[in-house]
Design a protein around this motif. Structure first.
Motif, mmCIF file in Angstrom:
data_model
loop_
_atom_site.group_PDB
_atom_site.id
_atom_site.type_symbol
_atom_site.label_atom_id
_atom_site.label_comp_id
_atom_site.label_asym_id
_atom_site.label_seq_id
_atom_site.Cartn_x
_atom_site.Cartn_y
_atom_site.Cartn_z
ATOM 1 N N PHE A 115 67.785 51.706 78.786
ATOM 2 C CA PHE A 115 68.099 52.872 79.615
ATOM 3 C C PHE A 115 66.885 53.777 79.794
ATOM 4 N N GLY A 116 65.697 53.259 79.401
ATOM 5 C CA GLY A 116 64.456 53.969 79.672
ATOM 6 C C GLY A 116 63.870 54.758 78.535
ATOM 7 N N ALA A 117 64.391 54.613 77.322
ATOM 8 C CA ALA A 117 63.815 55.343 76.189
ATOM 9 C C ALA A 117 62.431 54.809 75.846
ATOM 10 N N ASP A 118 61.559 55.676 75.412
ATOM 11 C CA ASP A 118 60.171 55.335 75.090
ATOM 12 C C ASP A 118 59.975 55.293 73.579
ATOM 13 N N PRO A 119 59.780 54.104 72.985
ATOM 14 C CA PRO A 119 59.657 54.011 71.524
ATOM 15 C C PRO A 119 58.313 54.464 70.988
ATOM 16 N N THR A 120 57.377 54.818 71.876
ATOM 17 C CA THR A 120 56.077 55.306 71.419
ATOM 18 C C THR A 120 56.080 56.811 71.153
ATOM 19 N N PRO A 141 66.411 51.195 68.365
ATOM 20 C CA PRO A 141 65.573 50.201 67.698
ATOM 21 C C PRO A 141 64.392 50.865 66.990
ATOM 22 N N PRO A 142 63.545 50.100 66.303
ATOM 23 C CA PRO A 142 62.366 50.690 65.677
ATOM 24 C C PRO A 142 61.498 51.423 66.691
ATOM 25 N N GLY A 143 60.951 52.538 66.279
ATOM 26 C CA GLY A 143 60.099 53.333 67.154
ATOM 27 C C GLY A 143 60.284 54.806 66.882
ATOM 28 N N THR A 144 59.507 55.607 67.595
ATOM 29 C CA THR A 144 59.612 57.062 67.552
ATOM 30 C C THR A 144 60.055 57.535 68.925
ATOM 31 N N PHE A 145 61.172 58.267 68.956
ATOM 32 C CA PHE A 145 61.771 58.706 70.210
ATOM 33 C C PHE A 145 61.709 60.227 70.293
ATOM 34 N N THR A 149 63.339 53.909 62.525
ATOM 35 C CA THR A 149 63.745 54.617 63.741
ATOM 36 C C THR A 149 63.641 56.104 63.497
ATOM 37 N N ILE A 150 62.806 56.783 64.282
ATOM 38 C CA ILE A 150 62.558 58.211 64.096
ATOM 39 C C ILE A 150 62.843 58.927 65.411
ATOM 40 N N PRO A 172 63.748 46.086 59.470
ATOM 41 C CA PRO A 172 64.593 46.789 60.441
ATOM 42 C C PRO A 172 65.893 46.031 60.716
ATOM 43 N N ARG A 173 66.976 46.794 60.832
ATOM 44 C CA ARG A 173 68.243 46.204 61.257
ATOM 45 C C ARG A 173 68.222 45.985 62.764
#
Length: 682
Positions: free
Chosen positions: A268-273, A299-303, A324-325, A256-257
């Motif tokens: 800012f409250g994003a949920d990477p799960t 960042p890496p994760g599913t948003f 990153t999805i 991952p970059r």
């Protein structure tokens, strides 16, 4: 997005001939002298070890060197791997599983069967293109697929057919039991208009099943070496009666970059799960980034995002499209939107052009995964949309949206590069209305439900755009690359393979209400494979390149230079004016130069229009029928055809014989098809 309303049928002068299913042998010699054409597993004994056979669009890579997209993966066709399953195909008949497979062949696994690939290079990730059955009443099923490396199971993938299996007439249905959507349309299967027929003919259900395939990516958790074996097994307890594997792409995905100096959406409250809606957090990060001059980092994760994120004057960068999805559900709107949409879904949209559009938008390094399962032309449920001038889109992966990237101009100077668009209900990319001075390069497209790449000059002309070094594979409906009107546009060095029905690899079309062609259109250095489909409404075969005058004449200068048309199902080159306007419109000022035609089922050139074209250094071999099928505009006058062919010299292969010039009538509406041998180096 385009309404595919079909016009009247052309008349015919000859009795309809039955065309047998076409063979499409694609045996390829590898550097070590192995043949790729036969399955490595046989019923006679144990599967034997096989060296990996790497292809591009199911072709020997040497045949397409320098053409198509630069990609990070290596393609291996399942029919060239070790298997105890059944190789299906070749078959180019629409509505069959082989016809939609890359190279027109695949491997069918019953429960307990497998297909095994040998890695040609180090890899830590795979993409599997597959098909499993629909649910009996539609809507899809899920089924497991075991993934083992060197005999050890590493993961079980969950396959789905929820995004596949459409039925019926345009714009299609998810219901296999649906009655005809348009009983007032001509139906090839009964040679009738059902609504005008007494008694009403019985139409077999499900009617015209299509869009069978989907694909899924998997990170393997570690890097495996060249020579390691990837085995895909339909387990004995699978819920799928069969599993078809078309191909496997293997890849070494970079880590991952990381961007430290950026507005990280997590702050800012994003949920990477992916459990909570991250759209408001991403919008807060965008607002902060614009105030501070920072970029936005995903960042890496599913948003989870279930609506449009409006972008203007912002840079959004992900950690890489494997890492990153941005994924969303399709949401029904409480009332139709002003643009006619009845749904919304995940997407990054520029402002509407009527409101000034957006500028300076830069999107890179993430995936967009939608939830579109039906085609509703008024819906704005695209991965990228709106108007974005002076902008870049790079390194995205887009799937399960309606259209990957649909730009509604006027707008200028957008660059779309290094992006993968797969499994769309409609187009992969469309420059719609007044897109100018823009570039689409090194993008990979597979399994679209309409044109792969299109420029549609509706209301306002597209101008000075270039589609360069893209790969388009297996568009289920319509064309690989289509240009509908416009000024001074270029289509260059693309690789287009396996269009399935009602389209060609390359189309130059005066249709869909497009503005006229003006200036020049350059079509240069492209390669097509197994192109030119059977036009069901007309009952004729098309060309690998198809020029079509429906709404007006095509009289701008069209230069076709350096193309290679390989293993064309019917014709290599086709020029058509619709029967109802054949005495109004024509196709002229078209110039073919330095062309290679290696294999046609029928002719090198089929002309069904008035006008003319020039030919210079057009070499052809393995031609299945008469070299020129010249019907003109079907008046058959004593003076000859209304379409003239001008020989500028150097046309080898005997296809453009002197007795066919300049306008000798050689019209056979449906000549017998002679499948050519596989293409080889010239």
């Amino acid at each position: 997005m385009k309404r595919n309303v079909r016009a009247a049928l052309p008349r015919t002068r000859r009795r309809r001939r039955t065309v047998a299913a076409l063979a499409a042998a694609t045996a390829l010699a590898t550097a070590v002298g192995l043949l790729a054409g036969a399955p490595a597993g046989t019923a006679a004994g144990k599967p034997r070890p096989a060296a990996p056979v790497v292809t591009r669009a199911a072709l020997d890579p040497q045949l397409v060197a320098g053409k198509g997209a630069r990609v990070g993966f290596l393609e291996q066709e399942a029919e060239n791997a070790v298997t105890d399953g059944e190789v299906i195909g070749p078959d180019r008949t629409a509505y069959t599983l082989p016809s939609e497979a890359s190279g027109r062949r695949a491997v069918k696994l019953l429960p307990g069967r497998h297909v095994e690939f040998t890695l040609p290079a180090a890899a830590n990730a795979i993409t599997v293109r597959y098909s499993i059955p629909d649910a009996p009443s539609g809507g899809g099923i899920t089924a497991p697929l075991d993934v083992a490396v060197n005999g050890k199971r590493v993961r079980t993938m969950t396959l789905t057919s929820e995004y596949a299996w459409l039925y019926n007439q345009y714009p299609f249905s998810n219901d296999p039991g649906a009655d005809l959507l348009h009983p007032d349309w001509w139906i090839t299967e009964c040679s009738c208009v059902p609504a005008a027929t007494t008694p009403f003919p019985t139409i077999q259900k499900p009617f015209r099943p299509s869009h069978f395939y989907d694909e899924q990516r998997l990170l393997l958790g570690r890097t495996y070496r060249a020579g390691d074996r990837i085995r895909l097994t339909a387990p004995a307890g699978t819920t799928a009666a069969w599993t078809v594997i078309d191909l496997l792409d293997s890849e070494l995905v970079a880590p991952p970059r990381v961007r430290l100096l950026a507005a990280n959406v997590l702050a800012f409250g994003a949920d990477p799960t992916g459990r909570r809606d991250s759209a408001p957090a991403i919008e807060r990060a965008i607002a902060f980034a614009k105030r501070t001059g920072l970029d936005v980092y995903l960042p890496p994760g599913t948003f989870q995002v279930n609506r449009h994120i409006v972008v203007d004057d912002v840079t959004i960068e992900g950690a890489g499209n494997w890492h990153t999805i941005v994924k969303g559900r399709q949401v029904t709107l409480p009332r139709p939107a002003p643009d006619g949409s009845v749904h919304t879904g995940v997407g990054f949209y520029g402002r509407d052009a009527a409101d000034g559009g957006s500028r300076n938008v830069h999107l890179s390094g993430f995936a967009i995964e939608g939830d579109v399962r039906e085609r509703i032309d008024t819906d704005q449920v695209n991965g990228i949309g709106g108007a974005m001038s002076d902008s870049t889109i790079d390194g995205l992966h887009i799937r399960h949206t309606k259209v990957g990237l649909w730009f509604d101009g006027p707008m200028r100077n957008v660059r779309v590069t290094n992006t993968i668009v797969v499994d769309q209900i409609a187009d992969a990319l469309n420059f719609h209305t007044g897109v100018t001075d823009s570039l689409v390069a090194h993008n990979f497209v597979r399994n679209t439900g309409d044109d792969g790449l299109a420029m549609w000059s509706e209301a306002t002309a597209n101008a000075r755009n270039t589609f360069d070094h893209n790969t388009v594979q297996s568009p289920v409906l319509a064309n690989g690359i289509a240009i509908y009107g416009g000024t001074d546009n270029t289509v260059s060095h693309n690789l287009i393979a396996d269009p399935v029905r009602e389209g060609s690899a390359l189309q130059v079309g005066s249709r869909f209400g497009a503005e006229p062609f003006t200036g020049h259109l350059w079509i240069t250095g492209n390669t097509t494979a197994r192109a030119g489909t059977y036009e069901l409404n007309w009952n004729i075969g098309l060309g690998a390149i198809w020029l079509y005058a429906l709404d007006r004449s095509i009289d701008a200068r069209v230069e076709v230079v350096g193309d290679a048309y390989l293993d064309s199902t019917y014709n290599a080159i086709m020029l058509v004016s619709e029967w109802s306007v054949k005495d109004l419109y024509s196709i002229g000022n078209v110039h073919f130069r330095d062309i290679r035609v290696d294999g046609t089922g029928t002719s090198v050139v089929s002309a069904r229009t008035a006008g003319g074209a020039t030919f210079q250094n057009v070499d052809a071999r393995n031609v299945g029928a008469v070299g020129v099928n010249n019907c003109g505009s079907f008046h058959f006058t004593p003076a000859g055809s209304e379409f003239g062919l001008t020989d500028l010299g150097g046309n080898d292969g005997g296809w453009l014989a002197a007795w066919q010039l300049p306008n000798t009538i050689t019209c056979d509406d449906r000549p017998p098809v002679v499948p050519p041998p596989p293409p080889t180096r010239w």
